[in-house]
Design a protein around this motif. Sequence first.
Motif, PDB file in Angstrom:
ATOM      1  N   GLY A  32       0.805  -1.223   0.000  1.00  0.00           N
ATOM      2  CA  GLY A  32       0.000   0.000   0.000  1.00  0.00           C
ATOM      3  C   GLY A  32       0.829   1.259   0.000  1.00  0.00           C
ATOM      4  O   GLY A  32       0.307   2.352   0.212  1.00  0.00           O
TER       5      GLY A  32
ATOM      6  N   THR B 172      -2.690  -1.838  -8.719  1.00  0.00           N
ATOM      7  CA  THR B 172      -3.420  -3.050  -8.335  1.00  0.00           C
ATOM      8  C   THR B 172      -3.507  -4.061  -9.468  1.00  0.00           C
ATOM      9  O   THR B 172      -3.386  -5.271  -9.244  1.00  0.00           O
ATOM     10  CB  THR B 172      -4.832  -2.677  -7.840  1.00  0.00           C
ATOM     11  OG1 THR B 172      -4.719  -1.773  -6.735  1.00  0.00           O
ATOM     12  CG2 THR B 172      -5.602  -3.910  -7.390  1.00  0.00           C
TER      13      THR B 172
ATOM     14  N   THR C 111      -5.770  -7.335   1.958  1.00  0.00           N
ATOM     15  CA  THR C 111      -5.678  -5.889   1.764  1.00  0.00           C
ATOM     16  C   THR C 111      -6.751  -5.240   2.630  1.00  0.00           C
ATOM     17  O   THR C 111      -7.564  -5.935   3.241  1.00  0.00           O
ATOM     18  CB  THR C 111      -5.848  -5.496   0.282  1.00  0.00           C
ATOM     19  OG1 THR C 111      -5.549  -4.098   0.116  1.00  0.00           O
ATOM     20  CG2 THR C 111      -7.260  -5.764  -0.220  1.00  0.00           C
TER      21      THR C 111
ATOM     22  N   TYR D 254     -11.687  -1.515   2.257  1.00  0.00           N
ATOM     23  CA  TYR D 254     -12.147  -0.573   1.231  1.00  0.00           C
ATOM     24  C   TYR D 254     -11.494  -0.845  -0.116  1.00  0.00           C
ATOM     25  O   TYR D 254     -12.036  -0.510  -1.165  1.00  0.00           O
ATOM     26  CB  TYR D 254     -11.882   0.876   1.668  1.00  0.00           C
ATOM     27  CG  TYR D 254     -10.419   1.250   1.759  1.00  0.00           C
ATOM     28  CD1 TYR D 254      -9.700   1.614   0.635  1.00  0.00           C
ATOM     29  CD2 TYR D 254      -9.759   1.240   2.986  1.00  0.00           C
ATOM     30  CE1 TYR D 254      -8.357   1.936   0.721  1.00  0.00           C
ATOM     31  CE2 TYR D 254      -8.423   1.574   3.074  1.00  0.00           C
ATOM     32  CZ  TYR D 254      -7.724   1.920   1.941  1.00  0.00           C
ATOM     33  OH  TYR D 254      -6.391   2.236   2.029  1.00  0.00           O
ATOM     34  N   HIS D 255     -10.322  -1.451  -0.114  1.00  0.00           N
ATOM     35  CA  HIS D 255      -9.593  -1.746  -1.355  1.00  0.00           C
ATOM     36  C   HIS D 255      -9.963  -3.109  -1.936  1.00  0.00           C
ATOM     37  O   HIS D 255      -9.670  -3.396  -3.094  1.00  0.00           O
ATOM     38  CB  HIS D 255      -8.081  -1.694  -1.070  1.00  0.00           C
ATOM     39  CG  HIS D 255      -7.214  -1.910  -2.256  1.00  0.00           C
ATOM     40  ND1 HIS D 255      -6.160  -2.793  -2.254  1.00  0.00           N
ATOM     41  CD2 HIS D 255      -7.237  -1.361  -3.504  1.00  0.00           C
ATOM     42  CE1 HIS D 255      -5.567  -2.779  -3.437  1.00  0.00           C
ATOM     43  NE2 HIS D 255      -6.199  -1.935  -4.211  1.00  0.00           N
TER      44      HIS D 255
ATOM     45  N   ARG E  30     -11.866  -3.688  -5.561  1.00  0.00           N
ATOM     46  CA  ARG E  30     -11.027  -3.487  -6.749  1.00  0.00           C
ATOM     47  C   ARG E  30      -9.957  -4.581  -6.847  1.00  0.00           C
ATOM     48  O   ARG E  30      -9.665  -5.080  -7.943  1.00  0.00           O
ATOM     49  CB  ARG E  30     -10.385  -2.104  -6.695  1.00  0.00           C
ATOM     50  CG  ARG E  30      -9.638  -1.730  -7.961  1.00  0.00           C
ATOM     51  CD  ARG E  30      -9.528  -0.223  -8.100  1.00  0.00           C
ATOM     52  NE  ARG E  30      -8.748   0.398  -7.045  1.00  0.00           N
ATOM     53  CZ  ARG E  30      -7.462   0.747  -7.159  1.00  0.00           C
ATOM     54  NH1 ARG E  30      -6.824   0.510  -8.283  1.00  0.00           N
ATOM     55  NH2 ARG E  30      -6.838   1.338  -6.154  1.00  0.00           N
TER      56      ARG E  30
ATOM     57  N   ASP F 184      -9.724   7.901   0.237  1.00  0.00           N
ATOM     58  CA  ASP F 184      -9.583   6.478  -0.104  1.00  0.00           C
ATOM     59  C   ASP F 184     -10.829   5.976  -0.836  1.00  0.00           C
ATOM     60  O   ASP F 184     -10.730   5.222  -1.815  1.00  0.00           O
ATOM     61  CB  ASP F 184      -9.372   5.646   1.164  1.00  0.00           C
ATOM     62  CG  ASP F 184      -7.992   5.842   1.767  1.00  0.00           C
ATOM     63  OD1 ASP F 184      -7.076   6.263   1.040  1.00  0.00           O
ATOM     64  OD2 ASP F 184      -7.831   5.575   2.971  1.00  0.00           O
TER      65      ASP F 184
ATOM     66  N   GLU G 109     -10.840   4.669  -4.714  1.00  0.00           N
ATOM     67  CA  GLU G 109     -11.238   3.317  -5.088  1.00  0.00           C
ATOM     68  C   GLU G 109     -12.382   3.323  -6.100  1.00  0.00           C
ATOM     69  O   GLU G 109     -12.396   2.508  -7.044  1.00  0.00           O
ATOM     70  CB  GLU G 109     -11.647   2.530  -3.841  1.00  0.00           C
ATOM     71  CG  GLU G 109     -10.503   2.198  -2.919  1.00  0.00           C
ATOM     72  CD  GLU G 109      -9.380   1.460  -3.648  1.00  0.00           C
ATOM     73  OE1 GLU G 109      -9.666   0.469  -4.334  1.00  0.00           O
ATOM     74  OE2 GLU G 109      -8.224   1.894  -3.519  1.00  0.00           O
TER      75      GLU G 109
END
Length: 269
Positions: A104, A182, A205, A208-209, A212, A257, A261
């Motif tokens: 990250g 990513t 991860t 929130y990520h 994706r 963030d 995303e």
Amino acid sequence: MNEALVRLGIDSWKPYVAALVLPPMPFLVLIVVGAWFLARRRRLGWGLVASGVALVWLSASAAVAGPVSHWLLPRPPALTEARIAELRAEARGNPPPAIVVLGGGIEGPAAEYGARTLNWRSLERLRYGLYLAQKTHAPVLFTGGVGWADTGGTSEASAAAKIAAEEFGRPLRWLEDRARDTRENARYSVEMLRAAGVRHVLLVTHGYHMPRALRAFNEAAAGTMRIEPAPMGLARRSQKAGVRWLPTNSGYGDMRDTVHELLGLLAGA
């Protein structure tokens, strides 16, 4: 959008595009436009200025950022103790499942360590990946190269390997040090794991990520691997109600963030 930038050969512009479209830049532009209108159409100008200021305030408050993030980016549930026990049994198989930790970001040279070190996002992800490795005995891959916005030569994976071995006492099995985003995390990690015969991936991860990241890994695996989410960072911040409506660093970060995303999902990044 991501593919268009790649085809045009300007994918290195991604950090600049992101900086221009993420909060607070659009709201600051709204304020500037409103100020320009003040001498011409006073009511419109003040309306735009007030709207811009309100959006800057709300976008930096946890009371808005938190619910918006959880609504627009639904998180998969955390792995339960029962599921971790099942994974421990699976790890005795051949091949075992692999834990993939997504980098990250990395900090600049840290004088106290005498080297570059991972930022807090990468450290949190690495810590949870190594925690899962301890519980399940599955091997770990860390993926992260030198990002688009970075000018240093040390990859995230190299820094992670040093921290994992020296500070946690758990060496990493694989290092993927070419990925800059990513999609490349997924592409290069799947290539390495496919060559090793891995058919089941635990993807680590932040929550929130994860939407994706899951999309990118499922596309890269193309049905040849089972990609199981192992999200972390799911705890909600404990703050008094009044404080949650005030602009804070955490609220501002959560909103950025979230928007980042969402733009990544829309752009195919």
